[in-house]
Structure formats: structure tokens, C-alpha cells
Design a protein around this motif. Structure first.
Motif, PDB file in Angstrom:
ATOM      1  N   GLU A   1     -33.619 -90.633  60.243  1.00  0.00           N
ATOM      2  CA  GLU A   1     -32.275 -90.310  60.721  1.00  0.00           C
ATOM      3  C   GLU A   1     -31.264 -90.179  59.590  1.00  0.00           C
ATOM      4  O   GLU A   1     -30.544 -89.187  59.497  1.00  0.00           O
ATOM      5  CB  GLU A   1     -31.814 -91.377  61.723  1.00  0.00           C
ATOM      6  CG  GLU A   1     -32.698 -91.462  62.972  1.00  0.00           C
ATOM      7  CD  GLU A   1     -32.180 -92.494  63.951  1.00  0.00           C
ATOM      8  OE1 GLU A   1     -30.956 -92.685  64.002  1.00  0.00           O
ATOM      9  OE2 GLU A   1     -32.992 -93.111  64.641  1.00  0.00           O
ATOM     10  N   PHE A   2     -31.208 -91.183  58.722  1.00  0.00           N
ATOM     11  CA  PHE A   2     -30.178 -91.195  57.695  1.00  0.00           C
ATOM     12  C   PHE A   2     -30.278 -90.014  56.732  1.00  0.00           C
ATOM     13  O   PHE A   2     -29.283 -89.304  56.507  1.00  0.00           O
ATOM     14  CB  PHE A   2     -30.214 -92.530  56.940  1.00  0.00           C
ATOM     15  CG  PHE A   2     -29.277 -92.579  55.768  1.00  0.00           C
ATOM     16  CD1 PHE A   2     -27.906 -92.589  55.952  1.00  0.00           C
ATOM     17  CD2 PHE A   2     -29.776 -92.605  54.479  1.00  0.00           C
ATOM     18  CE1 PHE A   2     -27.053 -92.623  54.877  1.00  0.00           C
ATOM     19  CE2 PHE A   2     -28.923 -92.648  53.399  1.00  0.00           C
ATOM     20  CZ  PHE A   2     -27.563 -92.661  53.597  1.00  0.00           C
ATOM     21  N   PRO A   3     -31.453 -89.736  56.125  1.00  0.00           N
ATOM     22  CA  PRO A   3     -31.513 -88.582  55.212  1.00  0.00           C
ATOM     23  C   PRO A   3     -31.202 -87.256  55.897  1.00  0.00           C
ATOM     24  O   PRO A   3     -30.614 -86.365  55.278  1.00  0.00           O
ATOM     25  CB  PRO A   3     -32.959 -88.604  54.694  1.00  0.00           C
ATOM     26  CG  PRO A   3     -33.404 -90.005  54.880  1.00  0.00           C
ATOM     27  CD  PRO A   3     -32.728 -90.465  56.136  1.00  0.00           C
ATOM     28  N   ALA A   4     -31.592 -87.126  57.169  1.00  0.00           N
ATOM     29  CA  ALA A   4     -31.317 -85.875  57.873  1.00  0.00           C
ATOM     30  C   ALA A   4     -29.816 -85.663  58.038  1.00  0.00           C
ATOM     31  O   ALA A   4     -29.294 -84.560  57.797  1.00  0.00           O
ATOM     32  CB  ALA A   4     -32.003 -85.874  59.228  1.00  0.00           C
ATOM     33  N   VAL A   5     -29.104 -86.719  58.436  1.00  0.00           N
ATOM     34  CA  VAL A   5     -27.652 -86.603  58.618  1.00  0.00           C
ATOM     35  C   VAL A   5     -26.970 -86.320  57.284  1.00  0.00           C
ATOM     36  O   VAL A   5     -26.093 -85.458  57.180  1.00  0.00           O
ATOM     37  CB  VAL A   5     -27.096 -87.887  59.262  1.00  0.00           C
ATOM     38  CG1 VAL A   5     -25.566 -87.843  59.309  1.00  0.00           C
ATOM     39  CG2 VAL A   5     -27.647 -88.063  60.673  1.00  0.00           C
ATOM     40  N   VAL A   6     -27.388 -87.050  56.236  1.00  0.00           N
ATOM     41  CA  VAL A   6     -26.775 -86.856  54.925  1.00  0.00           C
ATOM     42  C   VAL A   6     -27.072 -85.455  54.391  1.00  0.00           C
ATOM     43  O   VAL A   6     -26.215 -84.818  53.765  1.00  0.00           O
ATOM     44  CB  VAL A   6     -27.260 -87.936  53.942  1.00  0.00           C
ATOM     45  CG1 VAL A   6     -26.795 -87.626  52.528  1.00  0.00           C
ATOM     46  CG2 VAL A   6     -26.746 -89.299  54.370  1.00  0.00           C
ATOM     47  N   ALA A   7     -28.291 -84.951  54.634  1.00  0.00           N
ATOM     48  CA  ALA A   7     -28.628 -83.596  54.181  1.00  0.00           C
ATOM     49  C   ALA A   7     -27.747 -82.557  54.862  1.00  0.00           C
ATOM     50  O   ALA A   7     -27.266 -81.611  54.219  1.00  0.00           O
ATOM     51  CB  ALA A   7     -30.104 -83.309  54.458  1.00  0.00           C
ATOM     52  N   VAL A   8     -27.502 -82.724  56.169  1.00  0.00           N
ATOM     53  CA  VAL A   8     -26.627 -81.791  56.886  1.00  0.00           C
ATOM     54  C   VAL A   8     -25.203 -81.882  56.345  1.00  0.00           C
ATOM     55  O   VAL A   8     -24.531 -80.863  56.147  1.00  0.00           O
ATOM     56  CB  VAL A   8     -26.666 -82.083  58.402  1.00  0.00           C
ATOM     57  CG1 VAL A   8     -25.619 -81.245  59.127  1.00  0.00           C
ATOM     58  CG2 VAL A   8     -28.049 -81.784  58.959  1.00  0.00           C
ATOM     59  N   GLU A   9     -24.738 -83.105  56.084  1.00  0.00           N
ATOM     60  CA  GLU A   9     -23.399 -83.270  55.516  1.00  0.00           C
ATOM     61  C   GLU A   9     -23.297 -82.603  54.143  1.00  0.00           C
ATOM     62  O   GLU A   9     -22.280 -81.986  53.813  1.00  0.00           O
ATOM     63  CB  GLU A   9     -23.071 -84.752  55.399  1.00  0.00           C
ATOM     64  CG  GLU A   9     -22.786 -85.432  56.731  1.00  0.00           C
ATOM     65  CD  GLU A   9     -22.403 -86.887  56.540  1.00  0.00           C
ATOM     66  OE1 GLU A   9     -21.203 -87.201  56.649  1.00  0.00           O
ATOM     67  OE2 GLU A   9     -23.295 -87.706  56.283  1.00  0.00           O
ATOM     68  N   THR A  10     -24.334 -82.740  53.339  1.00  0.00           N
ATOM     69  CA  THR A  10     -24.333 -82.121  52.015  1.00  0.00           C
ATOM     70  C   THR A  10     -24.268 -80.606  52.116  1.00  0.00           C
ATOM     71  O   THR A  10     -23.540 -79.939  51.364  1.00  0.00           O
ATOM     72  CB  THR A  10     -25.575 -82.549  51.225  1.00  0.00           C
ATOM     73  OG1 THR A  10     -25.627 -83.985  51.155  1.00  0.00           O
ATOM     74  CG2 THR A  10     -25.554 -81.987  49.816  1.00  0.00           C
ATOM     75  N   LEU A  11     -25.039 -80.037  53.048  1.00  0.00           N
ATOM     76  CA  LEU A  11     -25.004 -78.580  53.241  1.00  0.00           C
ATOM     77  C   LEU A  11     -23.631 -78.114  53.716  1.00  0.00           C
ATOM     78  O   LEU A  11     -23.125 -77.078  53.278  1.00  0.00           O
ATOM     79  CB  LEU A  11     -26.083 -78.166  54.241  1.00  0.00           C
ATOM     80  CG  LEU A  11     -27.534 -78.298  53.748  1.00  0.00           C
ATOM     81  CD1 LEU A  11     -28.504 -77.977  54.877  1.00  0.00           C
ATOM     82  CD2 LEU A  11     -27.784 -77.383  52.560  1.00  0.00           C
ATOM     83  N   LEU A  12     -23.016 -78.878  54.617  1.00  0.00           N
ATOM     84  CA  LEU A  12     -21.667 -78.532  55.070  1.00  0.00           C
ATOM     85  C   LEU A  12     -20.669 -78.632  53.920  1.00  0.00           C
ATOM     86  O   LEU A  12     -19.747 -77.811  53.802  1.00  0.00           O
ATOM     87  CB  LEU A  12     -21.241 -79.443  56.217  1.00  0.00           C
ATOM     88  CG  LEU A  12     -21.930 -79.201  57.567  1.00  0.00           C
ATOM     89  CD1 LEU A  12     -21.519 -80.268  58.571  1.00  0.00           C
ATOM     90  CD2 LEU A  12     -21.593 -77.818  58.104  1.00  0.00           C
ATOM     91  N   GLY A  13     -20.847 -79.630  53.057  1.00  0.00           N
ATOM     92  CA  GLY A  13     -19.986 -79.744  51.888  1.00  0.00           C
ATOM     93  C   GLY A  13     -20.139 -78.551  50.964  1.00  0.00           C
ATOM     94  O   GLY A  13     -19.153 -78.028  50.434  1.00  0.00           O
ATOM     95  N   ALA A  14     -21.394 -78.098  50.773  1.00  0.00           N
ATOM     96  CA  ALA A  14     -21.621 -76.900  49.959  1.00  0.00           C
ATOM     97  C   ALA A  14     -20.970 -75.684  50.609  1.00  0.00           C
ATOM     98  O   ALA A  14     -20.467 -74.791  49.909  1.00  0.00           O
ATOM     99  CB  ALA A  14     -23.120 -76.682  49.770  1.00  0.00           C
ATOM    100  N   ALA A  15     -20.968 -75.638  51.949  1.00  0.00           N
ATOM    101  CA  ALA A  15     -20.317 -74.529  52.650  1.00  0.00           C
ATOM    102  C   ALA A  15     -18.811 -74.547  52.428  1.00  0.00           C
ATOM    103  O   ALA A  15     -18.182 -73.490  52.252  1.00  0.00           O
ATOM    104  CB  ALA A  15     -20.630 -74.603  54.146  1.00  0.00           C
ATOM    105  N   VAL A  16     -18.202 -75.732  52.414  1.00  0.00           N
ATOM    106  CA  VAL A  16     -16.765 -75.833  52.133  1.00  0.00           C
ATOM    107  C   VAL A  16     -16.458 -75.281  50.745  1.00  0.00           C
ATOM    108  O   VAL A  16     -15.500 -74.522  50.546  1.00  0.00           O
ATOM    109  CB  VAL A  16     -16.295 -77.301  52.246  1.00  0.00           C
ATOM    110  CG1 VAL A  16     -14.872 -77.442  51.715  1.00  0.00           C
ATOM    111  CG2 VAL A  16     -16.347 -77.759  53.699  1.00  0.00           C
ATOM    112  N   LEU A  17     -17.303 -75.659  49.766  1.00  0.00           N
ATOM    113  CA  LEU A  17     -17.095 -75.173  48.406  1.00  0.00           C
ATOM    114  C   LEU A  17     -17.308 -73.670  48.305  1.00  0.00           C
ATOM    115  O   LEU A  17     -16.697 -73.003  47.461  1.00  0.00           O
ATOM    116  CB  LEU A  17     -18.035 -75.901  47.438  1.00  0.00           C
ATOM    117  CG  LEU A  17     -17.825 -77.405  47.303  1.00  0.00           C
ATOM    118  CD1 LEU A  17     -18.829 -77.993  46.324  1.00  0.00           C
ATOM    119  CD2 LEU A  17     -16.403 -77.715  46.849  1.00  0.00           C
ATOM    120  N   PHE A  18     -18.179 -73.121  49.146  1.00  0.00           N
ATOM    121  CA  PHE A  18     -18.412 -71.687  49.116  1.00  0.00           C
ATOM    122  C   PHE A  18     -17.241 -70.918  49.726  1.00  0.00           C
ATOM    123  O   PHE A  18     -16.885 -69.830  49.257  1.00  0.00           O
ATOM    124  CB  PHE A  18     -19.693 -71.350  49.875  1.00  0.00           C
ATOM    125  CG  PHE A  18     -20.043 -69.890  49.832  1.00  0.00           C
ATOM    126  CD1 PHE A  18     -20.572 -69.330  48.682  1.00  0.00           C
ATOM    127  CD2 PHE A  18     -19.822 -69.071  50.926  1.00  0.00           C
ATOM    128  CE1 PHE A  18     -20.884 -67.975  48.628  1.00  0.00           C
ATOM    129  CE2 PHE A  18     -20.128 -67.719  50.884  1.00  0.00           C
ATOM    130  CZ  PHE A  18     -20.664 -67.169  49.727  1.00  0.00           C
TER     131      PHE A  18
END
Length: 414
Positions: A310-327
Motif C-alpha cells: 500500500e505505502f509504496p503504491a501511494v507514494v509512487a502515485v504522489e511522486t508521479l503527480l508531483g512530476a506532473a505539476v513540474l511539467f
């Protein structure tokens, strides 16, 4: 903050469809995105190692401290090294007259005597110095030594200043007070985003096998997540407050979020940021208290299940969303105020004038009501963040208090 529209009147000329503001070349935004990811990632990983992972790993033992430091340091050094060609590529693209990449002009522009050259030179020099300072921590012996904290702090300082050079003024301002305040808001925005988004990527790295031994996970993860929660909520407050100021400065009301290109891009950024907040709330009010309760019960098997699934999956999604913000961020060109103003001017001029050739609105004037609204917004954001952190702590303590310790045979089986 209060909304004002100081647009002057328009001449009564035949109307025509106003030209649309271009979004900007995709290539430019992709190059800028690479620069932001490397700079922000370096700062975030270094801050995570210094403020969150280090203190939590000490409780779990020397092996956990060494392993987490080495993993985060190696990733930070890679990003710091990649930031140098990324920055030079961005400068080369801007220096090229044909839309290509003139690396010779970019290199010669560093420390060329102009303020732009000094800032660009400092950006490259400091991020390289930060990577060099953190590089010794990629060796296990140094990562376990007393120099760990000082090297991380020095590397973080160098990286933060390198990041700040992207928003430092390149000429002496007419209004020093306003320029200093604007720069401070940008620093809050950038440093807050770096610690939060870069920290999420670092947590995902540590959650992978090999960083924390299974026997030490119960001692490491709850305090690490609690520390990161405090840091993340502080960063969210910094981003929200600086974002409100930037919104007030560049947007004249919610209508411009859909009527201008700047507003539509900003709207996408806000939506992605909102999704990040929802996932962060899930971590803060459900996952973290659950981990505290599992740890109090001595339940190693479910704890490992939560961490691995659960934890790595949620953090991975958050990281991808963060990369989307930067994009999305590099697509924000100009301001919604000027785009709306110039579109109206072009419309009343028959649509013949190009937007870039039209005049721009002056900067908004700061009044007493601006400070009143700004102070109220600051207090409200801080109150919400503090209340959220307190409530998540209450939930964690309740789960800990109601946790039923497992029988000895259950622990052996786990």
C-alpha cells in the motif's frame, strides 16, 4: 486576496475574434521540466536524508542509518550531476538564434559580466558543489561517520541557493521591498515543493528492498513518516501561501482561470495539486495512524504488507503527480491579467495586432486591504495545517492505545 481590474477603457472599434495566447513550444517546456526535476529532486532528497530519514534511522540502528543515507545520497548525486547538463541545455536552447541548441554560447554566457551570466554561473557552480559535498556519503564508511550531518547540510544549502538563482532578480529593482517579498514568496514555493515532492521520491526509494532491514522497519517507518508528515504539512502551508500571493499578482478573478491560457494551465496545476493533497490526507489520517497501531501491537506481518503493497503504491502515485505539476509549470507564461487585457485590446482593434506587441497592465498596487486579506489567509492556512497535524496525532495515539499485543506464537509465525 481582493480582486481588482485596473483595465482602462477600450476604443469603440469594430470587433473581431481576439487572437489566442500560444501555449508555447512543447520542447521548451520539456527542457525546463528536466531542469526543475533535477534541481528540486536534489534539494528534496538531501533534505529528506538530513531531517527525516537520519533521525528515524538512528532509532532503528546504525545499519539502517548507513543504508538509508547511502541510498539517498547516491540518488541525490546523480540528480545533482544531471542538473548541470540540464541547466546548460536550457541555456543553450535560449541562446540559439535558430531554435536549436548553442552550447558554446551557453557556456560562454556563464560569468560573462552580466547579472544573467552571474546567476547562471552560480546555478551551475552551486549545484555541482552540492553534488560534490554529498558524494562522500555514497560510501558506507563516510555515511556512518560524524561528517554525515555537516555534508548533508552544506549540500542542501548549496542546492537551495542554486534553485533560488532561477528566481533571483537579474537587475536592480525600482521597488526593493516588493521585489524582496516576491523573491521570498518564490523561495517558499520552490523550497516547499522541493522538500515535499523530492521527499516523496526519497521515501519511495527507501521503501524498496535493501534500505531498511525487515527487523528494523517497525522502529524506522512510524517515526520517519511522522517526521515527514510534519515537514510535508509545513511545505504545503508554504506552497499554499506563496501560491495565493502569486495568484493575486497574476490573476484578476476566477473567470480568468477559464478565459485565458495562463488561467487554464494554472487550473490544471491546481487540480493536480489538489489530487496530491487528497493522497496526502489519506496518508496522514489513515495510513500513518494504522502503522502506529500495528507497531504498538507488534504486528510485523501486516506492517510489512502495508509497507510493501500500500505505502509504496501511494507514494509512487504522489511522486508521479508531483512530476506532473513540474511539467505543467513551465507552460505558465506571462500572466492571466495581461493576457485578458491584451485580448480585449486586440479584439477592439479588429484583431489585427499581435498580443506580444500590445501594452501590458502595471503591477497591482498593494493596499491596506491587501495586507488584511493576506494576513487572514496566512492565519487560516496555518490553523488548518496545525489542526490537521494535531488530529492525525490524536488518531495515531488512539490506535496505539487500543492496539492488542499479539501472542508470542503469533509473533514467531509472523
Amino acid at each position: 486576496m481582493p480582486v481588482s481590474d485596473p483595465s482602462p477603457g477600450f476604443p469603440l472599434l469594430p470587433t473581431a475574434p481576439a487572437p489566442s495566447t500560444p501555449l508555447g513550444p512543447f520542447e521548451d517546456s520539456a527542457v525546463a521540466w528536466t531542469t526543475w526535476v533535477t534541481l528540486i529532486g536534489f534539494v528534496g532528497l538531501t533534505a529528506l536524508a538530513l531531517v527525516v530519514a537520519g533521525p528515524a534511522a538512528r532509532r532503528a540502528g546504525a545499519a539502517a542509518l548507513t543504508a538509508t543515507t547511502v541510498r539517498l545520497a547516491r540518488a541525490a548525486v546523480v540528480l545533482g550531476a544531471l542538473a548541470v547538463p540540464a541547466v546548460l541545455t536550457d541555456l543553450a536552447h535560449g541562446a540559439s538564434q535558430s531554435g536549436g541548441y548553442d552550447y558554446g554560447a551557453a557556456w560562454n554566457g556563464l560569468y560573462d559580466g552580466s547579472n544573467d551570466g552571474r546567476l547562471s554561473g552560480l546555478e551551475v557552480t552551486l549545484i555541482l558543489a552540492g553534488a560534490a559535498l554529498v558524494a562522500p556519503l555514497t560510501v558506507r564508511r563516510t555515511a556512518a561517520g560524524p561528517a554525515r550531518r555537516w555534508l548533508l547540510a552544506a549540500g542542501l544549502g548549496a542546492g537551495a541557493v542554486a534553485l533560488g538563482t532561477t528566481k533571483f532578480p537579474d537587475k536592480a529593482p525600482d521597488d526593493w521591498g516588493r521585489t524582496v517579498f516576491e523573491t521570498a514568496m518564490w523561495m517558499l514555493h520552490l523550497i516547499g515543493g522541493s522538500v515535499w515532492l523530492g521527499g516523496l521520491a526519497g521515501l519511495a526509494l527507501i521503501a524498496l528492498p535493501g534500505a531498511v532491514a525487515p527487523a528494523a522497519r517497525g522502529a524506522f517507518w512510524p517515526p520517519a513518516l511522522r517526521r515527514f508528515s510534519a515537514a510535508a504539512m509545513s511545505c504545503v502551508a508554504a506552497i499554499a501561501l506563496s501560491g495565493l500571493f502569486l495568484y493575486w499578482e497574476h490573476v484578476d478573478g476566477p473567470g480568468q482561470l477559464v478565459s485565458t491560457m495562463y488561467g487554464r494551465v494554472l487550473g490544471v496545476k491546481i487540480l493536480v495539486f489538489g489530487a496530491l493533497l487528497l493522497l496526502g490526507a489519506f496518508n496522514q489520517f489513515w495510513l500513518h495512524p494504522r502503522l502506529e497501531g500495528l507497531r504498538a501491537a507488534g504486528d510485523l506481518r501486516p506492517l510489512r504488507t502495508v509497507l510493501v503493497r500500500e505505502f509504496p503504491a501511494v507514494v509512487a502515485v504522489e511522486t508521479l503527480l508531483g512530476a506532473a505539476v513540474l511539467f505543467v509549470a513551465p507552460f505558465l507564461h506571462g500572466s492571466a491579467r495581461n493576457q485578458a487585457y491584451q485580448a480585449r485590446l486586440a479584439e477592439h482593434a479588429g484583431g489585427a495586432a499581435a498580443l506580444g506587441d500590445l501594452p501590458k497592465l502595471p503591477a497591482k498596487e498593494v493596499s491596506t486591504s491587501t495586507w488584511v486579506w493576506g494576513t487572514a489567509e496566512t492565519l487560516a492556512v496555518l490553523a488548518v495545517m496545525a489542526a490537521g497535524y494535531w488530529l492525525s496525532g490524536v488518531l495515531a495515539r488512539r490506535r496505539t492505545a487500543t492496539a492488542v499485543p499479539l501472542a508470542e506464537e503469533d509473533l514467531v509465525e509472523a
